[in-house]
Structure formats: C-alpha cells, structure tokens
Write a protein that holds these residues in place. Structure first.
Motif, PDB file in Angstrom:
ATOM      1  N   ILE A 182       0.840  -1.205   0.000  1.00  0.00           N
ATOM      2  CA  ILE A 182       0.000   0.000   0.000  1.00  0.00           C
ATOM      3  C   ILE A 182       0.871   1.249   0.000  1.00  0.00           C
ATOM      4  N   GLY A 183       1.963   1.225   0.772  1.00  0.00           N
ATOM      5  CA  GLY A 183       2.861   2.373   0.812  1.00  0.00           C
ATOM      6  C   GLY A 183       3.489   2.671  -0.539  1.00  0.00           C
ATOM      7  N   ILE A 184       3.872   1.617  -1.264  1.00  0.00           N
ATOM      8  CA  ILE A 184       4.463   1.807  -2.595  1.00  0.00           C
ATOM      9  C   ILE A 184       3.445   2.421  -3.548  1.00  0.00           C
ATOM     10  N   LEU A 185       2.222   1.922  -3.526  1.00  0.00           N
ATOM     11  CA  LEU A 185       1.182   2.479  -4.392  1.00  0.00           C
ATOM     12  C   LEU A 185       0.928   3.950  -4.066  1.00  0.00           C
ATOM     13  N   ALA A 186       0.879   4.268  -2.772  1.00  0.00           N
ATOM     14  CA  ALA A 186       0.679   5.658  -2.372  1.00  0.00           C
ATOM     15  C   ALA A 186       1.853   6.528  -2.821  1.00  0.00           C
ATOM     16  N   GLY A 187       3.068   5.989  -2.702  1.00  0.00           N
ATOM     17  CA  GLY A 187       4.244   6.744  -3.129  1.00  0.00           C
ATOM     18  C   GLY A 187       4.227   7.045  -4.614  1.00  0.00           C
ATOM     19  N   PHE A 188       3.869   6.050  -5.417  1.00  0.00           N
ATOM     20  CA  PHE A 188       3.790   6.279  -6.861  1.00  0.00           C
ATOM     21  C   PHE A 188       2.705   7.304  -7.201  1.00  0.00           C
TER      22      PHE A 188
END
Length: 262
Positions: A182-188
């Motif tokens: 989820i953090g990676i998706l939010a970062g992108f």
C-alpha cells in the motif's frame, strides 16, 4: 559487535509507536493548516478578498505558519525513527529513503516562507510604495501560489520516500508486506506531481490512496508495533555483517602498510 550493542538492544516496538505518533501528528497538523486556515483565507481567483482575509485574521494566519513548522519538525523526527526502525531491512536503502524525505522537508519548509510573506507585503510597508493596492494584493496572492507549488514539488521527494519505505517494509520480515505494498502504491501516486496538470486532475484519488497508506501504517504500528524477535534477528545479522566488513577493511589496511614497509 560491542560498539553496536546499543542499536541491537533498542526497543523496536517503542520506536515504531513513537514514529507512528509523529507520523499521525504530521498528517493532522498538515490538514489543520491547509484545510482549516489556508483554504479558508486564501481565494485563488480573488486577490482583494485574500488580502482582506489575511489582514483581518493575521493572528490565525501566523498560527497556520507556526503549525506548518511544527509539522516539519515532526516529519524530520519521524524520518529519523523510521530510518532506525527499517535499517535492519536494508541500511543503504533506508538511508536513501531518509535522504529523500529530508529533501522534501527542506523544500516544503522553504515554500512555507512564501506562505508567511503576504503578512509583510500587506502591512503597508514603504518598501512597496511604488505599487498600488491592487498590485500589492496580487503580489501577496502570487506568494501563496508559490507556497503551494513549492509544497507540490516536495511531494515528489516524499513519494520517493514512501516507495523506498514500502520496499523496506516488504523485505523486513518484521512488518506485514501489505503495509509495504500500500505504501508503494501511495508513493507512486505522489509522483504524479512530476507533471502538475495531471497531479491536480487526479488529486482526490492521490489523497485517498495517500491517506490509506498513512492510516494503515500508523494504525498497525500504534496497535501492534513490530515483531521484536524478528527485528532483533535482522539487526544482529546486519551488525555481524558490518563488523566483519570493518575487520576485513582493517586487515586489508594492515597488509597494505606491511607491503609498503617492506
């Protein structure tokens, strides 16, 4: 190993909960300043109304700046604690992630100076005696827009930070992988600020995804912390590897000195 004993003996769940509290403070303070102060006083299409609002509510406006600064202090402290917490999962990547976050903090802090400047522009200073009232009001509004654009640029670096932090969480073994995904998706999603027209078009979705990523990490860390045993095992492995590299480097230097002496 003895020189790193303090790091291994750290309480990772305590660090995680403090980091989560700072994370929560950063989010809430940012929302407070932006939504309850900035958005209420600044009207993008009306310089005169914006100037009148800032002058009438100058104390509230200054409070908004102060809250922004406290937000950045919390962000810096949070970054340091997450660096320590995620270091066993990858020290180089953790340092890189922290560096991106620090750059974002610097950019956002500098942009907030432009948020404060309208108070000085609109106070009737003689340094602007060559401008009429409409021009001064437009200049003040322009400064608030520079503040907004500067904060948007900072989000690029915070996005990179979120992506790398997500990678570390996935590789950590002491935190659930779903938090990292989820953090990676939010970062992108924050990286859409590389092109502002697209960023503002999809902003509601970006905010929703960012809030989901923040809330999931904050909630988990506050309630569960981390798996202390796995964290200490990863930390011990990293410290042993670091100590071996240090000893190998010393041995190599000793051999080089002996070679030069002969």
């Amino acid at each position: 190993m003895r020189r790193h004993r303090g790091f291994i003996d750290s309480d990772p769940s305590r660090i995680a909960r403090i980091a989560a509290l700072l994370y929560l403070s950063t989010v809430l303070l940012g929302i407070f300043s932006q939504k309850l102060i900035g958005d209420q006083l600044i009207i993008d299409s009306d310089p005169a109304a914006t100037a009148a609002n800032i002058l009438v509510h100058s104390g509230l406006y200054q409070l908004g700046f102060a809250v922004y600064m406290v937000e950045m202090v919390c962000n810096v402290a949070m970054t340091v604690l997450f660096y320590v917490l995620l270091k066993p999962a990858g020290p180089v990547v953790s340092l890189m992630a922290a560096s991106f976050s620090f750059v974002g903090c610097v950019l956002k802090t500098m942009s907030r100076l432009f948020f404060l400047m309208p108070l000085f522009v609109l106070d009737g200073s003689r340094s602007l005696h060559g401008f009429d009232s409409a021009q001064v009001q437009s200049l003040a509004l322009l400064m608030t827009k520079v503040n907004t654009q500067g904060a948007a640029v900072a989000m690029i670096f915070f996005g990179l930070y979120a992506v790398l932090k997500g990678v570390l969480i996935i590789n950590s073994t002491f935190l659930p992988r779903i938090l990292g995904i989820i953090g990676i998706l939010a970062g992108f999603s924050w990286l859409t600020f590389l092109y502002l027209p697209v960023a503002y078009r999809v902003l509601p979705y970006t905010l929703a995804l960012g809030l989901l990523g923040s809330a999931s990490q904050i909630g988990w860390l506050l309630i569960f912390g981390v798996d202390d045993l796995r964290w200490k095992a990863r930390a011990t492995d990293w410290e042993r590897h670091s100590a071996n590299e240090f000893e190998s480097d010393l041995e190599l230097r000793r051999v080089e000195r002996q070679g030069r002496s002969t």
